[in-house]
Design a protein around this motif. Structure first.
Motif, PDB file in Angstrom:
ATOM      1  N   SER A 201       0.687  -1.317  -0.006  1.00 33.19           N
ATOM      2  CA  SER A 201       0.037  -0.191   0.194  1.00 33.19           C
ATOM      3  C   SER A 201       0.833   1.100   0.124  1.00 33.19           C
ATOM      4  O   SER A 201       0.517   2.182  -0.652  1.00 33.19           O
ATOM      5  CB  SER A 201      -0.878  -0.096   1.178  1.00 33.19           C
ATOM      6  N   LEU A 202       2.142   1.232   0.754  1.00 32.59           N
ATOM      7  CA  LEU A 202       2.960   2.100   0.697  1.00 32.59           C
ATOM      8  C   LEU A 202       3.381   2.754  -0.446  1.00 32.59           C
ATOM      9  O   LEU A 202       3.397   3.767  -0.934  1.00 32.59           O
ATOM     10  CB  LEU A 202       4.047   2.134   1.831  1.00 32.59           C
ATOM     11  N   ASP A 203       4.030   1.477  -1.286  1.00 35.50           N
ATOM     12  CA  ASP A 203       4.539   1.490  -2.483  1.00 35.50           C
ATOM     13  C   ASP A 203       3.609   2.152  -3.665  1.00 35.50           C
ATOM     14  O   ASP A 203       3.860   2.970  -4.553  1.00 35.50           O
ATOM     15  CB  ASP A 203       5.105   0.030  -3.029  1.00 35.50           C
ATOM     16  N   LYS A 204       2.275   1.752  -3.587  1.00 33.01           N
ATOM     17  CA  LYS A 204       1.324   2.053  -4.383  1.00 33.01           C
ATOM     18  C   LYS A 204       1.003   3.361  -4.300  1.00 33.01           C
ATOM     19  O   LYS A 204       0.924   4.329  -5.336  1.00 33.01           O
ATOM     20  CB  LYS A 204       0.032   1.269  -4.372  1.00 33.01           C
ATOM     21  N   SER A 205       0.918   3.981  -3.084  1.00 34.18           N
ATOM     22  CA  SER A 205       0.602   5.353  -2.876  1.00 34.18           C
ATOM     23  C   SER A 205       1.675   6.268  -3.428  1.00 34.18           C
ATOM     24  O   SER A 205       1.379   7.337  -3.940  1.00 34.18           O
ATOM     25  CB  SER A 205       0.215   5.723  -1.505  1.00 34.18           C
ATOM     26  N   GLU A 206       2.922   5.873  -3.276  1.00 28.39           N
ATOM     27  CA  GLU A 206       3.983   6.515  -3.890  1.00 28.39           C
ATOM     28  C   GLU A 206       4.081   6.681  -5.224  1.00 28.39           C
ATOM     29  O   GLU A 206       4.380   7.708  -5.855  1.00 28.39           O
ATOM     30  CB  GLU A 206       5.544   6.078  -3.428  1.00 28.39           C
ATOM     31  N   VAL A 207       3.723   5.422  -5.736  1.00 30.99           N
ATOM     32  CA  VAL A 207       3.802   5.299  -7.410  1.00 30.99           C
ATOM     33  C   VAL A 207       2.456   6.294  -7.807  1.00 30.99           C
ATOM     34  O   VAL A 207       2.731   6.896  -8.847  1.00 30.99           O
ATOM     35  CB  VAL A 207       3.556   3.927  -7.875  1.00 30.99           C
ATOM     36  N   MET A 208       1.437   6.197  -7.282  1.00 31.71           N
ATOM     37  CA  MET A 208       0.480   6.901  -7.545  1.00 31.71           C
ATOM     38  C   MET A 208       0.498   8.596  -7.445  1.00 31.71           C
ATOM     39  O   MET A 208       0.152   9.413  -8.363  1.00 31.71           O
ATOM     40  CB  MET A 208      -0.821   6.861  -6.885  1.00 31.71           C
ATOM     41  N   MET A 209       1.230   8.925  -6.557  1.00 30.45           N
ATOM     42  CA  MET A 209       1.630  10.286  -6.199  1.00 30.45           C
ATOM     43  C   MET A 209       2.669  10.855  -7.201  1.00 30.45           C
ATOM     44  O   MET A 209       2.705  11.875  -7.815  1.00 30.45           O
ATOM     45  CB  MET A 209       2.486  10.640  -4.841  1.00 30.45           C
ATOM     46  N   ASN A 210       3.717  10.146  -7.703  1.00 25.71           N
ATOM     47  CA  ASN A 210       4.557  10.077  -8.819  1.00 25.71           C
ATOM     48  C   ASN A 210       3.785  10.351 -10.026  1.00 25.71           C
ATOM     49  O   ASN A 210       4.113  11.201 -11.041  1.00 25.71           O
ATOM     50  CB  ASN A 210       5.627   9.295  -8.885  1.00 25.71           C
ATOM     51  N   SER A 211       2.758   9.680 -10.309  1.00 23.84           N
ATOM     52  CA  SER A 211       1.877   9.601 -11.449  1.00 23.84           C
ATOM     53  C   SER A 211       1.406  10.965 -11.520  1.00 23.84           C
ATOM     54  O   SER A 211       1.236  11.631 -12.726  1.00 23.84           O
ATOM     55  CB  SER A 211       1.044   8.383 -11.557  1.00 23.84           C
ATOM     56  N   LEU A 212       0.676  11.428 -10.408  1.00 25.78           N
ATOM     57  CA  LEU A 212       0.136  12.559 -10.158  1.00 25.78           C
ATOM     58  C   LEU A 212       1.086  13.931 -10.700  1.00 25.78           C
ATOM     59  O   LEU A 212       0.950  14.806 -11.655  1.00 25.78           O
ATOM     60  CB  LEU A 212      -0.768  12.934  -9.144  1.00 25.78           C
ATOM     61  N   ASN A 213       2.161  13.854 -10.153  1.00 29.19           N
ATOM     62  CA  ASN A 213       3.246  14.599 -10.481  1.00 29.19           C
ATOM     63  C   ASN A 213       3.744  15.099 -11.690  1.00 29.19           C
ATOM     64  O   ASN A 213       3.963  15.949 -12.297  1.00 29.19           O
ATOM     65  CB  ASN A 213       4.592  14.717  -9.439  1.00 29.19           C
ATOM     66  N   SER A 214       3.841  13.924 -12.341  1.00 30.15           N
ATOM     67  CA  SER A 214       4.400  13.827 -13.675  1.00 30.15           C
ATOM     68  C   SER A 214       3.282  14.234 -15.062  1.00 30.15           C
ATOM     69  O   SER A 214       3.579  14.525 -15.839  1.00 30.15           O
ATOM     70  CB  SER A 214       4.761  12.198 -14.053  1.00 30.15           C
TER      71      SER A 214
END
Length: 229
Positions: A201-214
């Motif tokens: 869950s922590l990993d997916k949340s970080e991936v989602m945040m990176n996707s939003l920033n990109s």
């Protein structure tokens, strides 16, 4: 048990019905049920919402039962506590275990609470199963609900389904490796499941945040706006 609530909300006979009307009906009936403490009314509301979901919207009975399964568990646990550990009226049943008894007022409290929970949750289920989340959030925006609350709701909704998808995939992988063949292995597999799920869950949340920033995320998410006809 995989359950795609978003697919159901987009593929039913009421998905194209006016969203404002569905929200007004569901919320109004829910408020009336909460205000009026009436077991007969609770039963009528539950049956009416079930008819709307199963007969009018044509949502399968299996999907409806899956939707109700989680609140059934939590409502049952809460009402059992009310039944055995609250109330000070006349004793109607003695369990004979550490003085635990069922009293008249605790029985009524547990029964009325259970019925009201399911009546209100059936209203919420009618709205959730027949209306896509994007349309609900659009209506909230139109009635001037703060944008920050809408964005939090959207992110929570998305994250919950990512969480459930990970849970389903990991459990399927454990079952294929006979992780639940006996009680001992089942407890061990559940421990591994929840510990791995936390880190996933922590990993997916970080991936989602990176996707939003990109994609140029500046703190405000675009929301659904229907075409004006």
């Amino acid at each position: 048990m995989k359950f795609d609530i978003d697919y159901i909300a987009h593929n039913n006979k009421l998905s194209n019905v006016n969203t404002y009307l569905k929200i007004i009906v569901a919320i109004s009936i829910m408020l009336v049920t909460l205000i009026l403490d009436n077991l007969l009314l609770d039963f009528i509301v539950f049956i009416a919402m079930a008819i709307g979901i199963l007969v009018i919207a044509r949502i399968s009975f299996r999907d409806y039962i899956k939707f109700l399964s989680i609140p059934i568990i939590f409502a049952s646990m809460s009402c059992l506590l009310l039944l055995f550990f609250f109330g000070d009226g006349k004793v109607i049943f003695d369990t004979g275990i550490f003085g635990i008894v069922i009293r008249e007022d605790s029985f009524y409290l547990a029964t009325s609470t259970f019925c009201r929970v399911f009546a209100c949750f059936s209203c919420l289920g009618f709205l959730t199963l027949t209306t896509p989340i994007a349309q609900i959030l659009h209506v909230l925006g139109e009635i001037k609900v703060p944008k920050i609350l809408i964005e939090i709701a959207l992110l929570m909704y998305t994250t919950i389904f990512i969480f459930l998808e990970q849970l389903y995939t990991m459990r399927q992988a454990q079952e294929t490796r006979l992780g639940y063949m006996n009680t001992r292995s089942a407890y061990r597999s559940l421990g591994y499941l929840f510990s791995n799920l936390f880190f996933k869950s922590l990993d997916k949340s970080e991936v989602m945040m990176n996707s939003l920033n990109s994609r140029g995320y500046t703190g405000q998410l675009p929301t659904y706006k229907p075409s004006k006809k």
